[in-house]
Design a protein around this motif. Structure first.
Motif, mmCIF file in Angstrom:
data_model
loop_
_atom_site.group_PDB
_atom_site.id
_atom_site.type_symbol
_atom_site.label_atom_id
_atom_site.label_comp_id
_atom_site.label_asym_id
_atom_site.label_seq_id
_atom_site.Cartn_x
_atom_site.Cartn_y
_atom_site.Cartn_z
ATOM 1 N N LEU A 155 7.956 -20.605 -47.729
ATOM 2 C CA LEU A 155 6.888 -19.965 -46.961
ATOM 3 C C LEU A 155 6.034 -19.097 -47.861
ATOM 4 O O LEU A 155 6.547 -18.258 -48.601
ATOM 5 N N ASP A 156 4.711 -19.282 -47.793
ATOM 6 C CA ASP A 156 3.779 -18.374 -48.452
ATOM 7 C C ASP A 156 3.598 -17.172 -47.527
ATOM 8 O O ASP A 156 2.976 -17.286 -46.463
ATOM 9 N N VAL A 157 4.154 -16.013 -47.906
ATOM 10 C CA VAL A 157 4.149 -14.864 -46.993
ATOM 11 C C VAL A 157 2.759 -14.283 -46.819
ATOM 12 O O VAL A 157 2.528 -13.487 -45.886
ATOM 13 N N PHE A 158 1.807 -14.655 -47.665
ATOM 14 C CA PHE A 158 0.446 -14.148 -47.522
ATOM 15 C C PHE A 158 -0.381 -15.020 -46.584
ATOM 16 O O PHE A 158 -1.046 -14.526 -45.677
ATOM 17 N N SER A 159 -0.331 -16.332 -46.789
ATOM 18 C CA SER A 159 -1.155 -17.231 -45.977
ATOM 19 C C SER A 159 -0.434 -17.742 -44.734
ATOM 20 O O SER A 159 -1.064 -18.157 -43.768
ATOM 21 N N GLY A 160 0.902 -17.741 -44.768
ATOM 22 C CA GLY A 160 1.671 -18.316 -43.665
ATOM 23 C C GLY A 160 1.852 -19.816 -43.801
ATOM 24 O O GLY A 160 2.468 -20.449 -42.943
ATOM 25 N N ASP A 161 1.328 -20.393 -44.878
ATOM 26 C CA ASP A 161 1.437 -21.835 -45.090
ATOM 27 C C ASP A 161 2.809 -22.199 -45.676
ATOM 28 O O ASP A 161 3.481 -21.371 -46.280
ATOM 29 N N ARG A 162 3.168 -23.445 -45.485
ATOM 30 C CA ARG A 162 4.391 -23.956 -46.091
ATOM 31 C C ARG A 162 4.084 -24.347 -47.535
ATOM 32 O O ARG A 162 3.083 -25.014 -47.815
ATOM 33 N N LEU A 163 4.938 -23.959 -48.458
ATOM 34 C CA LEU A 163 4.698 -24.178 -49.880
ATOM 35 C C LEU A 163 5.212 -25.518 -50.383
ATOM 36 O O LEU A 163 4.700 -26.050 -51.359
ATOM 37 N N HIS A 164 6.274 -26.049 -49.765
ATOM 38 C CA HIS A 164 6.884 -27.296 -50.233
ATOM 39 C C HIS A 164 7.109 -28.232 -49.053
ATOM 40 O O HIS A 164 7.539 -27.808 -47.978
ATOM 41 N N GLU A 165 6.831 -29.499 -49.266
ATOM 42 C CA GLU A 165 6.992 -30.497 -48.213
ATOM 43 C C GLU A 165 8.468 -30.684 -47.855
ATOM 44 O O GLU A 165 9.351 -30.440 -48.696
ATOM 45 N N PRO A 166 8.758 -31.131 -46.631
ATOM 46 C CA PRO A 166 10.155 -31.255 -46.177
ATOM 47 C C PRO A 166 11.036 -32.118 -47.074
ATOM 48 O O PRO A 166 12.239 -31.869 -47.167
ATOM 49 N N ASN A 167 10.472 -33.119 -47.724
ATOM 50 C CA ASN A 167 11.285 -33.993 -48.567
ATOM 51 C C ASN A 167 11.230 -33.621 -50.047
ATOM 52 O O ASN A 167 11.745 -34.360 -50.898
ATOM 53 N N SER A 168 10.618 -32.497 -50.371
ATOM 54 C CA SER A 168 10.546 -32.057 -51.767
ATOM 55 C C SER A 168 11.927 -31.618 -52.256
ATOM 56 O O SER A 168 12.829 -31.337 -51.459
ATOM 57 N N ARG A 169 12.088 -31.546 -53.558
ATOM 58 C CA ARG A 169 13.369 -31.101 -54.112
ATOM 59 C C ARG A 169 13.676 -29.666 -53.709
ATOM 60 O O ARG A 169 14.826 -29.320 -53.433
ATOM 61 N N ALA A 170 12.646 -28.809 -53.681
ATOM 62 C CA ALA A 170 12.862 -27.418 -53.279
ATOM 63 C C ALA A 170 13.390 -27.346 -51.851
ATOM 64 O O ALA A 170 14.329 -26.597 -51.552
ATOM 65 N N ALA A 171 12.792 -28.120 -50.952
ATOM 66 C CA ALA A 171 13.227 -28.109 -49.550
ATOM 67 C C ALA A 171 14.642 -28.663 -49.413
ATOM 68 O O ALA A 171 15.453 -28.141 -48.632
ATOM 69 N N ARG A 172 14.960 -29.708 -50.163
ATOM 70 C CA ARG A 172 16.308 -30.271 -50.094
ATOM 71 C C ARG A 172 17.346 -29.284 -50.630
ATOM 72 O O ARG A 172 18.434 -29.141 -50.079
ATOM 73 N N TRP A 173 16.974 -28.587 -51.711
ATOM 74 C CA TRP A 173 17.872 -27.579 -52.249
ATOM 75 C C TRP A 173 18.118 -26.464 -51.237
ATOM 76 O O TRP A 173 19.254 -26.037 -51.017
ATOM 77 N N GLU A 174 17.047 -25.992 -50.622
ATOM 78 C CA GLU A 174 17.220 -24.885 -49.680
ATOM 79 C C GLU A 174 18.067 -25.302 -48.491
ATOM 80 O O GLU A 174 18.912 -24.523 -48.019
ATOM 81 N N ARG A 175 17.879 -26.528 -47.993
ATOM 82 C CA ARG A 175 18.669 -26.980 -46.844
ATOM 83 C C ARG A 175 20.160 -26.932 -47.144
ATOM 84 O O ARG A 175 20.961 -26.445 -46.340
ATOM 85 N N LYS A 176 20.544 -27.440 -48.315
ATOM 86 C CA LYS A 176 21.980 -27.462 -48.605
ATOM 87 C C LYS A 176 22.515 -26.068 -48.932
ATOM 88 O O LYS A 176 23.678 -25.755 -48.634
ATOM 89 N N LEU A 177 21.684 -25.226 -49.502
ATOM 90 C CA LEU A 177 22.110 -23.856 -49.769
ATOM 91 C C LEU A 177 22.328 -23.081 -48.470
ATOM 92 O O LEU A 177 23.338 -22.391 -48.304
#
Length: 440
Positions: A172-194
């Protein structure tokens, strides 16, 4: 004799003498666990990292709890290396191509530019620490988010429970409110398992918490708001202050001035307010802290301040946390300047609350900081970031500095007292103590 106290491993890239904004939360969290009866090992970067790249605050090291064991490991940040003697021949020949390739290389072990290669270093260090002295709980704080990998590694290999402590957010971009990484991105996959494997996940305010609860509804129950709060021993003593009647007023800001902070808007509003109010005629606005994220002040920010020198605006440079009381002792009014964003709170707001001094909010009214300040008897928010609105808030705050008696200031301090940092941390530490069988 065997030490029966539970052993907590705290993983943080930014730890004293780092001078970044998140260092105060890291310092206080590890210290509070130790005060509550835990044995604490801190895993962090070596001192040279902060001396060379971010700026260092040596006074913070003096505040580390004496029983903490601090393990420092190497961290390389070649993209910020300014010493040409340390550059490779390929980098010197084609700096742009080198930077592009380095960015790609950084993200191979972990999807975080600049920090990805640190994963193997901290995973190995965490395992060594655990093998030497069994870890009962890991708390890892971001950012950088690579810190979470050490906790995840101990959980996967040795079943050690862990807590994810977010200072901001990853997706999450806390300034704009936009999502920073797509659901299938590596960052999103990492966060889900964490998140799936974590025992608890902490956030600094309710809006960020609620965003993540909607993203991971099946894990909502393990998520908690742990606000930053203020450190009582570092708050200046302002209890004897009364109305300021016999000297020019001093407005003060303490903190990092990031590119998101409306510095130029503030200066325009300040200049207009000085034209409108006799209370502000000889007033000064003192900016303490870093201009930008690094040790060298940003030239554009410095130019904005210096252009307003005749109007009483000045840059005072960085101030050590242990000397911060002296800076506050000069202030009659505090300036809270923040970037725009519904999810933005800032740790500075809690320190401001503790003083009992008037606060001018030079930030978008939708910021989460407004939720914290609402009801404060000496709070003067802007309606918007146009010069006229900023000037109006400054004029009202100047009037309050001249007239607010000790009774009103005491009510202001009482309002802020509930945001003491230990009051934010203790409920979670108690719950985690019960998890590992600790006796506080």
């Amino acid at each position: 004799m065997t030490d029966a106290r539970p052993h907590m491993l705290y993983v943080a890239w930014g730890y004293p003498p780092c001078r970044g904004g998140g260092v105060y939360r890291a310092l206080a969290t590890a210290n509070r666990f130790a005060e509550q009866g835990w044995r604490v090992t801190v895993l962090t970067a070596d001192r040279e990292t902060f001396h060379r790249f971010t700026g260092a605050d040596l006074t913070l090291e003096e505040r580390i709890h004496p029983e903490l064991d601090v393990v420092r490991v190497p961290f390389e940040w070649p993209i910020l290396e300014a010493d040409l003697r340390r550059w490779s021949r390929s980098r010197a020949k084609n700096p742009k191509l080198w930077a592009k390739m380095r960015t790609m290389r950084d993200q191979i072990p972990f999807p975080e530019t600049g920090y990805g290669p640190w994963r193997s270093t901290i995973e190995k260090a965490a395992e060594r620490i655990h093998q030497a002295d069994k870890v009962d709980l890991t708390v890892a704080t971001a950012n950088p988010h690579v810190a979470f990998t050490a906790a995840y590694h101990l959980h996967q290999k040795f079943k050690v429970q862990y807590v994810m402590d977010y200072r901001d957010a990853w997706l999450l971009d806390v300034f704009s409110g936009d999502r920073l990484h797509e659901p299938n991105s590596r960052a999103a996959r990492w966060e889900r398992k964490l998140v799936q494997s974590a025992r608890e996940v902490w956030f600094v305010n309710d809006p960020i918490l609620e965003w993540h609860q909607k993203l991971y509804p099946e894990h909502a129950a393990k998520m908690h708001t742990v606000a930053n709060g203020f450190d009582p021993d570092l708050v200046p003593d302002t209890q004897d202050r009364g109305p300021v009647a016999d000297k020019p007023l001093v407005f003060g800001y303490v903190g990092t001035v990031s590119p998101k902070v409306p510095l130029a808007d503030f200066v325009k509003g300040w200049q207009l307010a000085k034209e409108q109010s006799e209370d502000l005629r000889d007033a000064k606005a003192k900016i303490h802290g870093y201009l930008g994220y690094y040790a060298q002040p940003r030239a554009d920010m410095l130019a904005i301040i210096e252009a307003a020198a005749d109007d009483g605006v000045s840059y005072e440079g960085p101030v050590g946390k242990a000397e911060i009381a002296r800076a506050y002792d000069e202030f009659d009014v505090q300036l809270l300047m923040l970037g725009k964003g519904r999810y933005v709170t800032s740790g500075k707001v809690f320190e401001y609350l503790a003083t009992g001094l008037p606060i001018v909010s030079v930030h978008d009214p939708v910021n989460a900081a407004s939720d914290v300040l609402r009801g404060h008897p000496l709070w003067f928010p802007v309606k918007h970031l146009e010069p006229e609105s900023i000037a109006e808030a400054l004029v009202e705050a100047a009037r309050s500095a001249r007239t607010a008696d000790e009774g009103i200031r005491e009510k202001a301090r009482e309002f802020g007292a509930g945001y003491r940092r230990d009051l934010q941390l203790d409920p979670r530490i108690e719950a985690l103590g019960a998890l590992v069988g600790a006796v506080a």
